[in-house]
Design a protein around this motif. Structure first.
Motif, short mmCIF file in Angstrom:
data_model
loop_
_atom_site.label_atom_id
_atom_site.label_comp_id
_atom_site.label_asym_id
_atom_site.label_seq_id
_atom_site.Cartn_x
_atom_site.Cartn_y
_atom_site.Cartn_z
N ARG A 28 0.84 -1.21 0.00
CA ARG A 28 0.00 0.00 0.00
C ARG A 28 0.87 1.25 0.00
NH1 ARG A 28 -1.31 2.99 4.17
NH2 ARG A 28 -0.87 1.38 5.70
N LEU A 29 1.92 1.25 0.82
CA LEU A 29 2.82 2.40 0.88
C LEU A 29 3.55 2.61 -0.44
CD1 LEU A 29 4.27 1.93 4.48
CD2 LEU A 29 2.63 3.67 3.73
N LEU A 30 4.00 1.51 -1.05
CA LEU A 30 4.70 1.63 -2.33
C LEU A 30 3.79 2.14 -3.44
CD1 LEU A 30 6.94 -1.56 -2.27
CD2 LEU A 30 7.69 0.84 -2.23
N LYS A 31 2.50 1.84 -3.34
CA LYS A 31 1.56 2.39 -4.32
C LYS A 31 1.53 3.91 -4.20
CE LYS A 31 -3.19 2.32 -5.90
NZ LYS A 31 -4.56 1.95 -5.59
N VAL A 58 14.23 5.64 1.00
CA VAL A 58 14.23 6.48 2.20
C VAL A 58 12.79 6.87 2.54
CG1 VAL A 58 14.89 8.74 3.13
CG2 VAL A 58 16.58 7.33 1.95
N GLN A 59 12.00 7.23 1.55
CA GLN A 59 10.60 7.59 1.80
C GLN A 59 9.82 6.39 2.32
OE1 GLN A 59 9.32 9.23 -1.95
NE2 GLN A 59 10.10 11.27 -1.46
N LEU A 60 10.11 5.19 1.81
CA LEU A 60 9.45 3.98 2.30
C LEU A 60 9.80 3.74 3.76
CD1 LEU A 60 7.80 1.38 1.88
CD2 LEU A 60 9.92 0.29 1.05
N VAL A 61 11.07 3.89 4.10
CA VAL A 61 11.50 3.71 5.50
C VAL A 61 10.80 4.71 6.41
CG1 VAL A 61 13.48 3.89 7.07
CG2 VAL A 61 13.70 2.63 4.92
N GLN A 62 10.71 5.97 5.97
CA GLN A 62 10.03 6.98 6.77
C GLN A 62 8.56 6.64 6.96
OE1 GLN A 62 10.98 10.45 4.44
NE2 GLN A 62 12.85 10.88 5.60
N ALA A 63 7.90 6.20 5.89
CA ALA A 63 6.47 5.83 5.99
C ALA A 63 6.29 4.62 6.89
CB ALA A 63 5.92 5.56 4.59
N LEU A 64 7.18 3.64 6.79
CA LEU A 64 7.08 2.46 7.65
C LEU A 64 7.33 2.82 9.11
CD1 LEU A 64 8.79 -0.19 5.37
CD2 LEU A 64 6.42 -0.23 6.19
N ARG A 66 6.41 5.52 10.49
CA ARG A 66 5.15 6.08 10.98
C ARG A 66 4.12 4.98 11.20
NH1 ARG A 66 6.73 10.00 7.24
NH2 ARG A 66 5.42 9.12 5.60
N GLU A 67 4.10 3.99 10.33
CA GLU A 67 3.14 2.88 10.45
C GLU A 67 3.46 1.98 11.64
OE1 GLU A 67 0.40 1.89 8.57
OE2 GLU A 67 0.49 3.71 7.37
N TYR A 68 4.74 1.73 11.86
CA TYR A 68 5.19 0.83 12.91
C TYR A 68 6.16 1.56 13.84
CZ TYR A 68 3.24 -2.68 9.79
OH TYR A 68 2.39 -3.40 8.99
N PRO A 69 5.66 2.47 14.68
CA PRO A 69 6.55 3.28 15.52
C PRO A 69 7.34 2.44 16.54
CG PRO A 69 4.24 3.66 16.09
CD PRO A 69 4.25 2.81 14.87
N ALA A 70 6.90 1.23 16.84
CA ALA A 70 7.63 0.38 17.79
C ALA A 70 8.85 -0.28 17.16
CB ALA A 70 6.69 -0.70 18.34
N VAL A 71 8.99 -0.15 15.84
CA VAL A 71 10.10 -0.80 15.14
C VAL A 71 11.07 0.27 14.64
CG1 VAL A 71 10.75 -2.27 13.19
CG2 VAL A 71 8.59 -2.66 14.39
N PRO A 72 12.25 0.36 15.26
CA PRO A 72 13.24 1.32 14.76
C PRO A 72 13.81 0.82 13.42
CG PRO A 72 14.15 0.06 16.60
CD PRO A 72 12.73 -0.38 16.43
N LEU A 73 13.67 1.65 12.40
CA LEU A 73 14.18 1.29 11.07
C LEU A 73 15.27 2.26 10.67
CD1 LEU A 73 10.88 0.52 9.13
CD2 LEU A 73 12.64 -1.10 9.79
N THR A 102 -0.78 -5.09 14.33
CA THR A 102 -1.26 -4.30 13.21
C THR A 102 -0.61 -2.93 13.21
OG1 THR A 102 -3.12 -3.50 14.53
CG2 THR A 102 -3.50 -5.44 13.15
N PRO A 103 -0.56 -2.29 12.05
CA PRO A 103 0.02 -0.95 12.00
C PRO A 103 -0.87 0.04 12.75
CG PRO A 103 -0.88 -1.54 9.88
CD PRO A 103 -0.99 -2.76 10.76
N ARG A 104 -0.26 1.11 13.16
CA ARG A 104 -1.00 2.18 13.83
C ARG A 104 -2.01 2.76 12.86
NH1 ARG A 104 2.37 7.28 15.15
NH2 ARG A 104 1.63 7.81 13.11
N ALA A 105 -3.18 3.07 13.38
CA ALA A 105 -4.22 3.66 12.54
C ALA A 105 -3.77 5.04 12.09
CB ALA A 105 -5.52 3.77 13.33
N VAL A 106 -3.97 5.32 10.83
CA VAL A 106 -3.62 6.61 10.27
C VAL A 106 -4.82 7.54 10.46
CG1 VAL A 106 -2.97 7.83 8.16
CG2 VAL A 106 -2.14 5.51 8.58
#
Length: 172
Positions: A28-31, A58-64, A66-73, A102-106
């Motif tokens: 979804r993020l890559l779309k 880099v943009q994908l990592v930033q978006a991820l 935000r989606e998974y704040p518990a996972v340092p990327l 599940t990812p954090r709700a946007v």
């Protein structure tokens, strides 16, 4: 290309389901980031083969993040351990706490919100463009340093952003 993390999903169906959810989120993020159709993203194809460049990764990592704040990327880790959809989903899954499947709700966009006024044309635009160029130079410098670290190469002298002068505007 299967990796060492994949067999664990055979014994733990909840891990497999969570990993599928993570892969769906990445698609979804890559779309949104790269315009790739989710069905066209092969799980075992390298990001660069799919048409992504370093800025899009880099943009994908930033978006991820935000989606998974518990996972340092970190971008370097993604290049190393998450260079495909399958490997990135497994990497995120291995770092997610068990209680966060599940990812954090946007949040939905706020209706009726107003944007700040645009800067006036003239001096303001030139200043904005100069700041954007400086920010991009800083980003490119970070990307080069990350790529060098991943490749295990020594540092190469990169001029500071202040030493780089923008090209003059073309004559009308």
């Amino acid at each position: 290309m299967p990796d060492a993390i994949a067999p664990a999903t055979m014994n733990h169906p909840e891990t497999s389901r969570r990993r599928e959810d993570i892969a769906h989120t990445i698609r979804r993020l890559l779309k949104g980031i790269a315009g790739l159709k989710p069905q066209d993203i092969d799980a075992h194809t390298n990001w660069f083969t799919l048409g992504l460049d370093s800025l899009l990764v880099v943009q994908l990592v930033q978006a991820l993040s935000r989606e998974y704040p518990a996972v340092p990327l970190v971008v370097g880790e993604v290049y190393e351990s998450g260079d495909t959809l399958h490997r990135l989903a497994a990497f995120i899954d291995s770092r997610l706490p068990a209680e966060d499947p599940t990812p954090r709700a946007v949040p939905s966009p706020v209706t009726g919100a107003t944007l700040p006024a645009a800067p006036p044309v003239g001096q303001g635009i030139a200043a904005v463009l100069a700041r954007q160029i400086e920010a991009m130079n800083g980003l490119f410098t970070q990307q080069l340093e990350t790529l060098r670290a991943v490749a295990g190469r020594g540092a190469v002298a990169v001029p500071p952003p202040s030493a780089i002068q923008p090209a003059p505007p073309p004559d009308p």
